[in-house]
Scaffold this active site. Sequence first.
Site, PDB file in Angstrom:
ATOM      1  N   ASP A 170      37.040  81.242  47.989  1.00 29.72           N
ATOM      2  CA  ASP A 170      37.230  82.062  46.793  1.00 29.72           C
ATOM      3  C   ASP A 170      38.474  82.947  46.842  1.00 29.72           C
ATOM      4  OD1 ASP A 170      36.379  83.840  48.722  1.00 29.72           O
ATOM      5  OD2 ASP A 170      35.012  84.921  47.418  1.00 29.72           O
ATOM      6  N   TYR A 268      45.635  86.747  53.310  1.00 30.88           N
ATOM      7  CA  TYR A 268      45.202  86.645  54.706  1.00 30.88           C
ATOM      8  C   TYR A 268      46.369  86.456  55.672  1.00 30.88           C
ATOM      9  CZ  TYR A 268      40.170  86.648  53.928  1.00 30.88           C
ATOM     10  OH  TYR A 268      38.881  87.021  53.617  1.00 30.88           O
TER      11      TYR A 268
END
Length: 445
Positions: A170, A268
Site C-alpha cells: 500500500d 522507504y
Amino acid sequence: MQKSSIVIAGGGSTYTPGIILMLLEHLDRFPLRKIKFYDNDEERQKIVADACEIIIKKQCPEIEFIATTDPETAFTDVDFVMAHIRVGKYKMRELDEKIPMKYGVVGQETCGPGGIAYGMRSIAGVIELIDYMEKYSPDAWLLNYSNPAAIVAEATRRLRPNSKILNICDMPISIENNMVEILGYEKRSDIVTSYYGLNHFGWWNDVRCAKTGKDLMPQLREYVRENGYLVQSDIEEAKQHGDNSWNETYRMAKDIYVVDPETLPNTYLKYYLLSDTVVEHTDPEYTRANQVMDTREKEVFEACLAIKEKDDFEGNELMMDEHASYIVDLATALKFNTYARMLLIVENNGIIENFDPTAMVEVPCLVTANGPEPLSVGKIPRFQKGLMEEQVAVEKLVVDAWEEGSYQKLWQAISLSKTVPSITVAKKILDDLYEVNKEYWPELK
C-alpha cells in the site's frame, strides 16, 4: 453480479476492522456473500471479530460471518484469501527495531536487519496459508499484503512457483494519493503513473493526467523539492491522532529526491540513503513499535471492546481504511476481468531489460481474471540499477538462508544491506536476532 467469499488471514490484526469497513463501503463493485476471519491467536482475534460481527450485521446482515482458528473451516469455499499476518506480533517487531539500534544501525520492520529478521519469520507463515488455500479452495487467489513483501515474494516465487498468489503493497498507493492532492485532482484514477523498483525500494519516472496525457512530473518535482510528499490532509490527521512520524517520513522525501531529481522516490528509501539521519533521530528505547502499541493497537482494541459491550456500532472510534481500497481494486479485477492498472510485485522476466530476470520487481500491471500482465519498463539508470542489485541480492540470500538453514548466508545478507556498516556489526546483530527468534526461524548451522 456474482458474490464472493473471502477469508482474512490475520483476523486479529488492528488493521482488520478498517478493512471490514472498507469492504462494506465497496459492496457495489465487489459484492460479498461470506466473510471469514482466520488467526492462530484465538483470544486476540475474538476481540476484533466480536466487534466486526456486530458491524457486519448492522450494515449488511445477509453476509455470513465466521471467525475461526481451524484451517479447514477458514479456507473451504473461499474465492480470495486476503493475508496480512504478523508472525511474532508487535513484541517481535519491537526487537526487530531495537536490536539493530544497539549497534547504530537502522531499526525498521521491513528494511535492513529488522526486515530480514521479520522475513525469516514470515516465510513459513505465508507458505502455510498458500498450502491451506490450495488444499481446501484450489481455485482461490491469495492476495498477500503481509510484510516484508519483497522477501515473501521471493520465497513464494521459489517455493510455490505455480500458486495463485499476488503480492501487493500500500505504500506507493498512499504516496500516489498524496500526489493526487498535490496536483489538485480528486482520485487516484485521475493520474497514470509509471514506477519501477523492488518493494519499499522504487521510483516514479512518469506521472500524467489520465484524461489529457499532460506530463505532471514538473509540477510534482517542484512541490517535492520543497515539501516532500507532505500534504495538508496528513498534517490535519496527525493533529487529530497525535502521530507525526508519518509526516516526517513524507517530508524527508525531499532529502532523498535531490540525489536524482529526474525521478520521485519511494519514502522507504530514506532508510537506505539517509540511514545516519534516521538513526540520529530515532529513540533506541522507544521505537515505532512502541508508538503503535501505545496508540493504534490500544485504541483499536478499546473501540472493539466498546462495540461488543454496547452491541452497537454508533459513535465508535473505528475508521474505514480507505487507502486499503487497493485490495478491492485487485480482487475486483481478478473476479471481473477489469484490466485495472495496478502496481504489483512480479517476477521480472525482462520487464526491466537490464536487470536480473528472476528478481521480484514492483511495476505497473494490467490485472485480468488470469492474473497480472506486467507492462514493460525498458532499461533503468545505473544509479537505481546498482542499488536494486545490492538489495535484491539481500532478499535472495535471506531466502537461501531460510531454505538451507544457513547462518553464513544470513550473515552475508545482513552484511550486504546498505544500512549495515561492516561484517563485524552484521554478525553482532545476527547473533542477537537469532537468539530471540529461535522459536520462529529455522535452525541455523
